[in-house]
Write a protein that holds these residues in place. Structure first.
Motif, PDB file in Angstrom:
ATOM      1  N   GLN A  56       0.776  -1.337   0.019  1.00 59.87           N
ATOM      2  CA  GLN A  56       0.108  -0.011  -0.114  1.00 59.87           C
ATOM      3  C   GLN A  56       0.909   1.234   0.041  1.00 59.87           C
ATOM      4  N   TYR A  57       2.080   1.195   0.706  1.00 56.35           N
ATOM      5  CA  TYR A  57       3.051   2.405   0.728  1.00 56.35           C
ATOM      6  C   TYR A  57       4.280   1.997   0.082  1.00 56.35           C
ATOM      7  N   ASP A  58       4.795   2.638  -1.278  1.00 53.93           N
ATOM      8  CA  ASP A  58       5.852   2.531  -1.659  1.00 53.93           C
ATOM      9  C   ASP A  58       6.818   3.918  -1.380  1.00 53.93           C
ATOM     10  N   VAL A  59       7.593   3.651  -0.217  1.00 57.65           N
ATOM     11  CA  VAL A  59       8.329   5.050   0.086  1.00 57.65           C
ATOM     12  C   VAL A  59       9.963   4.842  -0.010  1.00 57.65           C
ATOM     13  N   ASN A  60      10.173   3.559  -0.742  1.00 62.62           N
ATOM     14  CA  ASN A  60      11.511   3.539  -1.069  1.00 62.62           C
ATOM     15  C   ASN A  60      12.274   4.562  -2.033  1.00 62.62           C
ATOM     16  N   SER A  61      12.909   5.383  -1.202  1.00 65.28           N
ATOM     17  CA  SER A  61      13.370   6.677  -2.122  1.00 65.28           C
ATOM     18  C   SER A  61      14.872   6.433  -2.566  1.00 65.28           C
ATOM     19  N   PRO A  62      15.216   6.627  -3.621  1.00 65.95           N
ATOM     20  CA  PRO A  62      16.978   6.656  -3.991  1.00 65.95           C
ATOM     21  C   PRO A  62      17.490   7.868  -3.301  1.00 65.95           C
ATOM     22  N   VAL A  63      16.930   9.056  -3.111  1.00 62.17           N
ATOM     23  CA  VAL A  63      17.539  10.011  -2.486  1.00 62.17           C
ATOM     24  C   VAL A  63      17.572   9.777  -0.755  1.00 62.17           C
ATOM     25  N   VAL A  64      16.670   8.963  -0.110  1.00 65.44           N
ATOM     26  CA  VAL A  64      16.774   8.757   1.101  1.00 65.44           C
ATOM     27  C   VAL A  64      18.003   7.591   1.382  1.00 65.44           C
ATOM     28  N   ASN A  65      18.224   6.937   0.567  1.00 58.46           N
ATOM     29  CA  ASN A  65      19.160   5.673   0.353  1.00 58.46           C
ATOM     30  C   ASN A  65      20.449   6.501   0.430  1.00 58.46           C
ATOM     31  N   LEU A  66      20.732   7.331  -0.508  1.00 57.71           N
ATOM     32  CA  LEU A  66      21.779   7.814  -0.716  1.00 57.71           C
ATOM     33  C   LEU A  66      22.306   8.745   0.351  1.00 57.71           C
ATOM     34  N   LEU A  67      21.394   9.531   1.102  1.00 55.04           N
ATOM     35  CA  LEU A  67      21.704  10.115   2.139  1.00 55.04           C
ATOM     36  C   LEU A  67      22.329   9.550   3.192  1.00 55.04           C
ATOM     37  N   PHE A  68      21.404   8.544   3.500  1.00 58.51           N
ATOM     38  CA  PHE A  68      21.925   7.543   4.757  1.00 58.51           C
ATOM     39  C   PHE A  68      23.255   6.790   4.581  1.00 58.51           C
ATOM     40  N   ALA A  69      23.339   6.337   3.217  1.00 60.39           N
ATOM     41  CA  ALA A  69      24.516   5.703   2.816  1.00 60.39           C
ATOM     42  C   ALA A  69      25.668   6.781   3.018  1.00 60.39           C
TER      43      ALA A  69
END
Length: 449
Positions: free
Chosen positions: A93-106
């Protein structure tokens, strides 16, 4: 504790305490089953407050300023679980996987690992290797850590394969280190090397077995996201301290400036959470123990019992860490006098960074437990921060024992206070309790010595 107040103040404070205790006793006598329900609810909520208060107390008693990022860490923990598990457990129901968020945390993880490598290993290895080689190796290690963190975030459905074995290995190393510290404290250096070898073999075997068991258990994904979210929140807390707070503390000795800066971080992170996830409340996947047991007409959930046990375990872990390890002695020394600690050779920057990391992990875990009990929302961190602070004041600010006691006391009083009132009144009750303690018991139930 009341020696600073007049006789009238003492009479008022005593009357308030007697009235609260009499009300609880009256309710327990007139309706014992319902009193048991409210008491259990109070302990389960108080466990979350206690976790918040313990992490808050650890940070405050070391650096002596209020780090308001602590509230954002609670929200990051809860939303980290939602981010990693929403696609699979909430039916897509929720698709919140964001490349920007992944990059920031990486980038955050890579920066933290690079700093740790340079601070902890660079000075020890530079006599054997050239600075260029060490920089390259450090860069590769940091880049690898960042890529690994990004991979876990990009492929959350495989977290039991990507993160589970690493977590088991890290737990094994931590147990070996703790066992070595306890051995040194109790028995000294004699036979310590042999003990460490035996402990390493034992814990390595246990860690390997745990890694295999986790990798073969897809049902462990939810609980692995707990650990990964706590580590991310801790990494952000460490990065904020090393990247911002260190320079601000060097340039300004005013606690007010630090307070305002951390307030800005709290508001900014809360706004970012609202942008990414929207402001509407979100559910977390159901954990274990959600089916209640009925005991004396009181409905008790196994997950809430786990929350109480987790608060007690967190208290024992911090107590051992602070009382029986060299790290804990360094933390206490910095809390007493940071400048003297520097003179005697303590690397205060590293110790305080570790304190911020641990404190943020406690806050994140408290946010996760709260999020599983109720829906999560972007502003949840601010309320949990305030409740953790109130619990610290009630128990005795700067005192670990008081943090545990204050959390449970606050939770129980909140629950019994709304017996005859609407649930919205519990926040009012919490702040009234804060005012009472600041007025009559400013040092709390267990004053810091």
């Amino acid at each position: 504790m009341l020696g600073y107040f007049s006789r009238t103040d003492r009479i008022i404070a005593t009357a308030l305490v007697v009235a609260i205790l009499a009300y609880i006793a009256w309710r327990a006598i007139t309706s014992p089953e319902q009193a048991m329900q409210f008491g259990f609810n109070g302990l389960s909520v108080g466990a979350v407050y206690a976790l918040m208060a313990m992490g808050f107390t650890l940070v405050y008693s070391t650096v002596w300023f209020f780090d308001l990022y602590y509230g954002a860490a609670a929200a990051l923990g809860a939303y980290g679980v939602f981010y990693l598990r929403s696609q699979e457990h909430l039916g897509g129901q929720y698709d919140v996987n964001s490349p920007v968020v992944n990059l920031l945390f990486a980038l955050v993880v890579a920066g933290v690992v690079a700093w740790a490598f340079h601070t902890l290993l660079y000075s020890r290895l530079q006599r054997r290797f050239s600075p260029g080689i060490l920089r390259v190796v450090g860069g590769i290690v940091a880049l690898g850590a960042g890529v690994y963190a990004a991979a876990v975030l990009v492929f959350p459905t495989q977290i039991h394969l990507t993160f589970g074995p690493l977590l088991a290995a890290a737990a094994g190393l931590a147990l070996v280190w703790l066992a070595g510290s306890l051995y040194h404290r109790l028995l000294g250096q004699r036979g310590r090397v042999a003990f460490l070898i035996v402990a390493g073999v034992v814990f390595a075997g246990l860690a390997a077995g745990a890694a295999v068991l986790i990798a073969l258990s897809p049902g462990s994904k939810l609980y692995l996201t707990w650990a990964f979210s706590c580590l991310l929140a801790g990494s952000v807390g460490l990065a904020l301290y090393r990247g911002l707070y260190v320079y601000m503390r060097q340039r300004s000795r005013s606690p007010l400036i630090m307070l305002v800066a951390s307030l800005g971080i709290l508001l900014a992170l809360s706004a970012c959470i609202s942008i990414i996830f929207a402001s509407a409340p979100r559910p977390l996947p159901d954990p274990f123990g959600t089916v209640p047991w009925t005991i004396w007409e009181a409905h008790i959930k196994g997950f809430n019992l786990f929350a109480i046990a987790a608060a007690l375990a967190g208290f024992v872990s911090l107590l051992i860490l602070l009382k029986w390890t060299s790290f804990g002695r360094a933390v206490r020394a910095i809390g007493d006098d940071e400048e003297v600690s520097k003179v005697v050779g303590i690397n205060t920057t590293v110790i305080i960074a570790a304190v911020f990391f641990i404190g943020a992990m406690f806050a994140a875990f408290a946010g996760i437990l709260s999020g599983h009990d109720t829906a999560i929302q972007p502003r949840m961190g601010l309320l949990l921060l305030l409740k953790g602070w109130i619990a610290s004041v009630v128990g005795g600010i700067g005192n670990l024992y008081g943090a545990l006691l204050g959390g449970f006391v606050l939770g129980v009083i909140e629950q019994f206070a709304i017996w005859d009132l609407a649930g919205e009144w519990k926040d009012v009750v919490a702040f009234v309790l804060l005012i009472i303690f600041l007025s009559f018991w400013p040092q709390g139930l267990i004053p810091r010595k």
